[in-house]
Scaffold this motif. Structure first.
Motif, PDB file in Angstrom:
ATOM      1  N   VAL A  69       0.823  -1.219   0.000  1.00  8.82           N
ATOM      2  CA  VAL A  69       0.000   0.000   0.000  1.00  8.82           C
ATOM      3  C   VAL A  69       0.857   1.269   0.000  1.00  8.82           C
ATOM      4  O   VAL A  69       0.531   2.229  -0.712  1.00  8.82           O
ATOM      5  CB  VAL A  69      -1.006  -0.018   1.177  1.00  8.82           C
ATOM      6  N   PRO A  70       1.961   1.338   0.755  1.00  8.87           N
ATOM      7  CA  PRO A  70       2.823   2.528   0.643  1.00  8.87           C
ATOM      8  C   PRO A  70       3.320   2.776  -0.780  1.00  8.87           C
ATOM      9  O   PRO A  70       3.380   3.925  -1.234  1.00  8.87           O
ATOM     10  CB  PRO A  70       3.983   2.203   1.592  1.00  8.87           C
ATOM     11  N   TYR A  71       3.669   1.709  -1.500  1.00 12.40           N
ATOM     12  CA  TYR A  71       4.073   1.852  -2.900  1.00 12.40           C
ATOM     13  C   TYR A  71       2.923   2.425  -3.729  1.00 12.40           C
ATOM     14  O   TYR A  71       3.113   3.350  -4.528  1.00 12.40           O
ATOM     15  CB  TYR A  71       4.470   0.488  -3.484  1.00 12.40           C
ATOM     16  N   TYR A  72       1.738   1.851  -3.554  1.00 10.19           N
ATOM     17  CA  TYR A  72       0.581   2.274  -4.353  1.00 10.19           C
ATOM     18  C   TYR A  72       0.233   3.738  -4.112  1.00 10.19           C
ATOM     19  O   TYR A  72      -0.014   4.496  -5.052  1.00 10.19           O
ATOM     20  CB  TYR A  72      -0.647   1.411  -4.016  1.00 10.19           C
ATOM     21  N   LEU A  73       0.190   4.136  -2.833  1.00 12.66           N
ATOM     22  CA  LEU A  73      -0.214   5.505  -2.510  1.00 12.66           C
ATOM     23  C   LEU A  73       0.850   6.519  -2.925  1.00 12.66           C
ATOM     24  O   LEU A  73       0.521   7.661  -3.281  1.00 12.66           O
ATOM     25  CB  LEU A  73      -0.514   5.635  -1.019  1.00 12.66           C
ATOM     26  N   ARG A  74       2.090   6.128  -2.880  1.00 10.21           N
ATOM     27  CA  ARG A  74       3.160   7.033  -3.306  1.00 10.21           C
ATOM     28  C   ARG A  74       3.025   7.387  -4.788  1.00 10.21           C
ATOM     29  O   ARG A  74       3.327   8.510  -5.198  1.00 10.21           O
ATOM     30  CB  ARG A  74       4.523   6.387  -3.037  1.00 10.21           C
ATOM     31  N   GLU A  75       2.538   6.435  -5.571  1.00 10.06           N
ATOM     32  CA  GLU A  75       2.395   6.664  -7.018  1.00 10.06           C
ATOM     33  C   GLU A  75       0.998   7.157  -7.392  1.00 10.06           C
ATOM     34  O   GLU A  75       0.709   7.368  -8.569  1.00 10.06           O
ATOM     35  CB  GLU A  75       2.733   5.380  -7.782  1.00 10.06           C
ATOM     36  N   LYS A  76       0.119   7.303  -6.394  1.00 14.43           N
ATOM     37  CA  LYS A  76      -1.240   7.846  -6.602  1.00 14.43           C
ATOM     38  C   LYS A  76      -1.986   7.131  -7.736  1.00 14.43           C
ATOM     39  O   LYS A  76      -2.583   7.762  -8.618  1.00 14.43           O
ATOM     40  CB  LYS A  76      -1.169   9.353  -6.872  1.00 14.43           C
ATOM     41  N   ILE A  77      -1.959   5.825  -7.710  1.00 15.90           N
ATOM     42  CA  ILE A  77      -2.644   5.035  -8.723  1.00 15.90           C
ATOM     43  C   ILE A  77      -4.123   4.900  -8.379  1.00 15.90           C
ATOM     44  O   ILE A  77      -4.536   5.066  -7.232  1.00 15.90           O
ATOM     45  CB  ILE A  77      -2.020   3.629  -8.859  1.00 15.90           C
ATOM     46  N   ILE A  78      -4.925   4.596  -9.394  1.00 19.38           N
ATOM     47  CA  ILE A  78      -6.339   4.289  -9.194  1.00 19.38           C
ATOM     48  C   ILE A  78      -6.557   2.785  -9.274  1.00 19.38           C
ATOM     49  O   ILE A  78      -7.369   2.221  -8.540  1.00 19.38           O
ATOM     50  CB  ILE A  78      -7.219   5.022 -10.238  1.00 19.38           C
ATOM     51  N   THR A  79      -5.818   2.123 -10.162  1.00 25.79           N
ATOM     52  CA  THR A  79      -5.892   0.656 -10.257  1.00 25.79           C
ATOM     53  C   THR A  79      -4.501   0.061 -10.063  1.00 25.79           C
ATOM     54  O   THR A  79      -3.486   0.705 -10.383  1.00 25.79           O
ATOM     55  CB  THR A  79      -6.441   0.199 -11.629  1.00 25.79           C
ATOM     56  N   ILE A  80      -4.457  -1.151  -9.585  1.00 21.81           N
ATOM     57  CA  ILE A  80      -3.179  -1.846  -9.404  1.00 21.81           C
ATOM     58  C   ILE A  80      -2.529  -2.083 -10.761  1.00 21.81           C
ATOM     59  O   ILE A  80      -1.302  -2.175 -10.868  1.00 21.81           O
ATOM     60  CB  ILE A  80      -3.408  -3.171  -8.639  1.00 21.81           C
ATOM     61  N   THR A  81      -3.328  -2.151 -11.805  1.00 23.29           N
ATOM     62  CA  THR A  81      -2.809  -2.305 -13.165  1.00 23.29           C
ATOM     63  C   THR A  81      -1.810  -1.203 -13.488  1.00 23.29           C
ATOM     64  O   THR A  81      -0.777  -1.456 -14.135  1.00 23.29           O
ATOM     65  CB  THR A  81      -3.968  -2.238 -14.183  1.00 23.29           C
ATOM     66  N   GLN A  82      -2.104   0.023 -13.069  1.00 25.59           N
ATOM     67  CA  GLN A  82      -1.213   1.148 -13.342  1.00 25.59           C
ATOM     68  C   GLN A  82       0.146   0.952 -12.675  1.00 25.59           C
ATOM     69  O   GLN A  82       1.186   1.310 -13.241  1.00 25.59           O
ATOM     70  CB  GLN A  82      -1.859   2.448 -12.851  1.00 25.59           C
ATOM     71  N   PHE A  83       0.152   0.367 -11.484  1.00 29.10           N
ATOM     72  CA  PHE A  83       1.419   0.081 -10.797  1.00 29.10           C
ATOM     73  C   PHE A  83       2.199  -0.999 -11.555  1.00 29.10           C
ATOM     74  O   PHE A  83       3.410  -0.867 -11.779  1.00 29.10           O
ATOM     75  CB  PHE A  83       1.140  -0.379  -9.370  1.00 29.10           C
ATOM     76  N   ILE A  84       1.514  -2.053 -11.958  1.00 32.15           N
ATOM     77  CA  ILE A  84       2.174  -3.136 -12.689  1.00 32.15           C
ATOM     78  C   ILE A  84       2.740  -2.626 -14.013  1.00 32.15           C
ATOM     79  O   ILE A  84       3.818  -3.042 -14.449  1.00 32.15           O
ATOM     80  CB  ILE A  84       1.185  -4.308 -12.916  1.00 32.15           C
ATOM     81  N   LYS A  85       2.022  -1.708 -14.645  1.00 33.13           N
ATOM     82  CA  LYS A  85       2.478  -1.159 -15.928  1.00 33.13           C
ATOM     83  C   LYS A  85       3.812  -0.451 -15.788  1.00 33.13           C
ATOM     84  O   LYS A  85       4.696  -0.564 -16.652  1.00 33.13           O
ATOM     85  CB  LYS A  85       1.427  -0.205 -16.489  1.00 33.13           C
ATOM     86  N   THR A  86       4.014   0.285 -14.695  1.00 32.69           N
ATOM     87  CA  THR A  86       5.278   0.998 -14.497  1.00 32.69           C
ATOM     88  C   THR A  86       6.437   0.043 -14.225  1.00 32.69           C
ATOM     89  O   THR A  86       7.589   0.366 -14.500  1.00 32.69           O
ATOM     90  CB  THR A  86       5.171   1.991 -13.333  1.00 32.69           C
ATOM     91  N   ARG A  87       6.121  -1.142 -13.698  1.00 32.79           N
ATOM     92  CA  ARG A  87       7.184  -2.095 -13.335  1.00 32.79           C
ATOM     93  C   ARG A  87       7.414  -3.174 -14.392  1.00 32.79           C
ATOM     94  O   ARG A  87       8.546  -3.596 -14.623  1.00 32.79           O
ATOM     95  CB  ARG A  87       6.835  -2.792 -12.008  1.00 32.79           C
TER      96      ARG A  87
END
Length: 514
Positions: free
Chosen positions: A91-109
């Motif tokens: 969750v700290p990773y997700y909130l730091r990147e201000k994503i709306i979906t987890i897909t957006q986090f996976i896309k960056t990685r």
């Protein structure tokens, strides 16, 4: 009559809460899907755990506790491992990147292709098995326990349960459609309160008729073991390793569960909300498992022919008028709190990842919200269809282990998701194409393991599939692991004294249970 009044009051309260939380006509995507990122920790805690509880837990898990005892609680209490990983790392990773979906986090990685595979897999899972199974189990459980009351809908059981599936699905879809995540969270708070109250009533009634808490150890000492031998058919102690990895999927990578944390007012509120939710998981473990064990002490080992009738027997034999209406509302709540959350997350994934990402890249906020609402309508029809199909399959084969079968189907997708999210967070530079191949390769691994070792417990099989997938991706990518200090840096800084107390409380509860 009093039971009917309670049920009507419950539905009225839910709809009023949803309508009063309804969004204005023109809303942004963050307002509709993430409640303007304004959720405080109590809302996160109640709504997250309400989403987690389903009708099959009252029937299937209580029935399993009747057979296997407190070992069934391990499925609930070991969730805390996934929750703590979410609190301090994901969750700290997700909130730091201000994503709306987890897909957006996976896309960056891991790149766009892997992100699309993740999103489409979840959309498929949510719109079929997740919504369908929740609708089926909630309606089926309500009919098993209160068939006499519900006979006014139709004398034929299949038709009656089908009507319940449609009506409850429609009710949930309507308020989710109108109010987005704000309506879901407001109604989930009511749902959880009803669930908790109904569960506590059943538990204390069972303990009262058993003769007190100490009788659990006097009359049913053989059922008071949290871990069973590794050779046990259903719940060998080794299943906790697979369960640990699968909890990463559920608590750290499942959009319908994580979405409240993404909507948190701050990281501190997200972390405290999740930890309070973790404490509630221990409470729910007691509420669900203890009545099943108590019933063995009341009736004896052979008191019930069908263990899944443990919950209906307790309700119909011991509960007075009024309390039965409350428990019926709890069953409805277990259905709707899961379904509304899934509707909302399905809408979010489709609107943000697919509609905005591929179909209409210049979409306005209003167009994205409308696309999400169309996804809710689609999810309603697909979920109802799957729910009715599951109903017919259940009646065609009443002795089928439906809960385990549905879990196995989910794990064909979930194992691959665990591989993706772990590589995205814990590996420095995993190869994108390799991650995609390994994701699809986990399907093949599942088939191979099941063909070679058909008697292997499915939790253990999931463990080997996930470990194999992560190992393949790690060695082929020739990468390194992210240092532990880096992983914990964001998550540990924001913990308050209250959060520290909650963390110690979780640790203490875990030690006590073990």
């Amino acid at each position: 009559m009093i039971d009917l009044v309670i049920v009507i009051a419950y539905f009225a309260a839910v709809m009023v809460a949803a309508i009063t939380g309804r969004q204005k006509t023109e809303v942004t995507s963050e307002e509709y899907f993430l409640s303007s990122r304004s959720l405080r920790w109590p809302s996160i805690a109640f709504s997250t755990i309400a989403t987690n509880i389903q009708g099959y837990q009252f029937l299937g898990m209580m029935g399993s506790a009747y057979l296997y005892g407190i070992a069934q609680a391990s499925l609930e209490i070991n969730a805390v491992q996934g929750i703590l990983l979410a609190v301090f790392i994901f969750v700290p990773y997700y909130l730091r990147e201000k994503i709306i979906t987890i897909t957006q986090f996976i896309k960056t990685r891991l790149g766009a292709k892997v992100a699309l595979a993740y999103s489409l897999s979840n959309i498929l899972l949510f719109s079929t098995i997740t919504i369908g199974a929740a609708l089926f189990w909630g309606a089926y459980a309500a009919d098993v326990v209160f068939g006499e009351y519900l006979a006014v809908l139709h004398p034929d059981r299949i038709i009656r349960i089908s009507i319940l599936i449609i009506l409850l699905g429609l009710f949930s879809a309507v308020y989710t459609y109108l109010g987005g995540l704000t309506a879901v969270v407001r109604t989930d708070i009511i749902q959880f309160s009803i669930l908790l109250t109904g569960g506590i009533v059943v538990m204390f009634m069972a303990i009262y008729h058993l003769g007190g808490w100490e009788q659990l150890y006097i009359k049913t000492p053989e059922l008071m073991h949290l871990h069973l031998p590794s050779t046990h058919e259903k719940l060998p102690w080794t299943h906790i390793f697979g369960l640990f990895l699968l909890n990463i999927n559920y608590w750290c990578a499942n959009q319908s569960v994580v979405q409240r944390s993404l909507a948190a007012k701050s990281l501190k509120h997200a972390q405290i909300g999740l930890m309070v939710g973790g404490i509630m998981k221990y409470v729910m473990a007691v509420i669900i498992v203890v009545p099943g064990i108590a019933l063995v002490g009341i009736l004896g080992k052979n008191g019930l022919v069908d263990p899944d009738m443990a919950f209906p027997y307790l309700v119909n034999t011991y509960l007075p008028l009024g309390a039965k209406g409350l428990v019926l509302c709890a069953l409805f709540a277990s259905l709707m709190s899961t379904v509304d959350s899934t509707f909302n997350s399905l809408a979010t994934l489709y609107s943000i990842d697919i509609y905005k990402g591929y179909l209409k890249k210049d979409a306005t906020d209003m167009q994205m919200v409308k696309a999400g609402k169309r996804a809710i309508i689609f999810g309603f029809f697909s979920g109802v269809l799957i729910g009715i199909i599951l109903l017919y399959l259940k009646f065609a084969n009443p002795d089928a282990a439906f809960t385990h079968t549905l879990n196995e189907l989910r794990y064909y997708i979930n194992c691959g998701i665990v591989v993706l999210i772990c590589s995205a967070v814990f590996m420095v530079k995993p190869k994108h194409n390799t991650a995609l191949y390994v994701f699809f390769g986990t399907f093949t691994l599942q088939v191979i393991f099941k063909a070679i070792l058909p008697d292997m417990n499915y939790f253990v099989r999931a463990m080997w599939v996930i470990v194999s997938g992560i190992s393949l991706l790690f060695f082929i990518s020739k990468t390194t692991l992210v240092p532990l200090k880096t992983l914990l840096q964001s998550g540990s800084k924001s913990i308050s004294y209250f959060g520290l107390v909650l963390l110690l409380s979780l640790a203490g509860l875990h030690v006590i249970f073990h």
